[in-house]
Design a protein around this motif. Structure first.
Motif, PDB file in Angstrom:
ATOM      1  N   LEU A   1       0.811  -1.215   0.000  1.00  0.00           N
ATOM      2  CA  LEU A   1       0.000   0.000   0.000  1.00  0.00           C
ATOM      3  C   LEU A   1       0.844   1.264   0.000  1.00  0.00           C
ATOM      4  N   THR A   2       1.995   1.225   0.668  1.00  0.00           N
ATOM      5  CA  THR A   2       2.822   2.427   0.751  1.00  0.00           C
ATOM      6  C   THR A   2       3.693   2.621  -0.483  1.00  0.00           C
TER       7      THR A   2
ATOM      8  N   PRO B   1       1.385   3.656  -5.873  1.00  0.00           N
ATOM      9  CA  PRO B   1       0.762   4.972  -6.006  1.00  0.00           C
ATOM     10  C   PRO B   1      -0.717   4.902  -6.353  1.00  0.00           C
TER      11      PRO B   1
ATOM     12  N   SER C   1      -3.046   3.056  -5.014  1.00  0.00           N
ATOM     13  CA  SER C   1      -3.846   3.063  -3.790  1.00  0.00           C
ATOM     14  C   SER C   1      -3.973   4.467  -3.225  1.00  0.00           C
ATOM     15  N   HIS C   2      -2.884   5.238  -3.259  1.00  0.00           N
ATOM     16  CA  HIS C   2      -2.921   6.610  -2.741  1.00  0.00           C
ATOM     17  C   HIS C   2      -3.880   7.471  -3.552  1.00  0.00           C
TER      18      HIS C   2
ATOM     19  N   GLN D   1      -7.934   6.010  -2.926  1.00  0.00           N
ATOM     20  CA  GLN D   1      -8.657   6.058  -1.656  1.00  0.00           C
ATOM     21  C   GLN D   1      -9.501   7.325  -1.507  1.00  0.00           C
TER      22      GLN D   1
ATOM     23  N   ALA E   1      -8.465  -0.306  -2.315  1.00  0.00           N
ATOM     24  CA  ALA E   1      -8.988   0.922  -1.719  1.00  0.00           C
ATOM     25  C   ALA E   1     -10.475   0.685  -1.502  1.00  0.00           C
TER      26      ALA E   1
END
Length: 265
Positions: free
Chosen positions: A96-97, A100, A102-103, A106, A134
């Motif tokens: 997740l981190t 990109p 997912s960012h 969300q 997400a």
């Protein structure tokens, strides 16, 4: 050497079709990861025998995998069974981190969930499942087991049908042969259904994954037009009618997908 079961034969055949060198493939690693993914919210504790039956693997293979995963902290002995350890969260966190997508997605899910007072989910294809990367629910606590990382059947969900429609015909056929478990007649019918989804550019599914629940989904494409994920809105048939799903929700999803394309790489 133990005889391969039908599932492993299909996986090995898929590797050969994909042009991979069999000598470079670690079946021990694959089976260790299969043990990890065997646990879910309905089977939180599993014994060696239960895992061996569920995965169709020899007990000795499962035992070696469990001993290794226990040593690494990914599973924890619990009486005569095993359960996942908190360390597995590091795997999800790393995805997740560093992803990109997912960012970007969300906040979009949060906004659509609030607009329609319905769940909004983004997912990617993983074998036989669509996996959520997400997810948002409006004004509700997120149920345990139904958030990021939760899976729905790819062949029966709007998310999954859209994801499968993004594969070209040859890749789609290989994927379904390897993961659907359907006979020839059912496979032909499913491929025709997915082709219709590809032509329409969206999928609508009602009552298939959960009674009284329906959803519609569209593909998310990156800057070059390649489909990389799917976005859906789902709710009970009482909250939003089928007509509203087609006339209100679907246009909003398509507009959102168009706006996101330049941001997805």
């Amino acid at each position: 050497m133990a005889k391969l079961n039908a599932r492993d034969e299909a996986r090995r055949a898929a590797r050969e079709v994909d042009g991979n060198n069999r000598a470079d493939y670690s079946e021990a690693l694959e089976r260790g990861l299969l043990v990890l993914t065997a646990f879910d919210h309905t089977e939180q504790r599993l014994t060696q025998a239960q895992l061996a039956r569920k995965l169709e693997l020899p007990r000795a293979t499962v035992r070696r995998a469990l001993l290794t995963l226990t040593h690494l902290g990914y599973v924890i002995p619990d009486d005569k069974a095993y359960r996942l350890g908190p360390k597995v969260l590091a795997l999800a966190s790393a995805y997740l981190t560093t992803n990109p997508v997912s960012h970007v997605l969300q906040p979009v899910c949060d906004s659509l969930a609030e607009e329609f007072q319905a769940s909004c989910t983004a997912a990617v294809l993983d074998g036989a499942a669509a996996v959520m990367i997400a997810r948002a629910l409006p004004r509700h606590a997120l149920p345990i087991g139904q958030g990021i990382g939760f899976q729905v059947p790819a062949t029966r969900s709007a998310l999954g049908l859209v994801l499968l429609s993004g594969l070209d015909e040859e890749r789609r056929h290989r994927h379904l042969v390897a993961h659907s478990g359907l006979d020839d007649a059912a496979l032909v019918a499913l491929e025709a259904k997915i082709a219709e989804v590809a032509t329409a550019g969206h999928a609508y599914v009602a009552h298939d994954v959960e009674a009284g629940f329906h959803s519609t989904a569209v593909p998310l494409r990156r800057w070059d037009g390649t489909a990389i994920a799917a976005l859906n809105v789902g709710t009970s048939v009482e909250r939003l009618s089928e007509r509203e799903m087609h006339e209100r929700v679907l246009p909003a999803l398509r507009e959102t997908a168009d706006k996101l394309q330049s941001q997805l790489v």
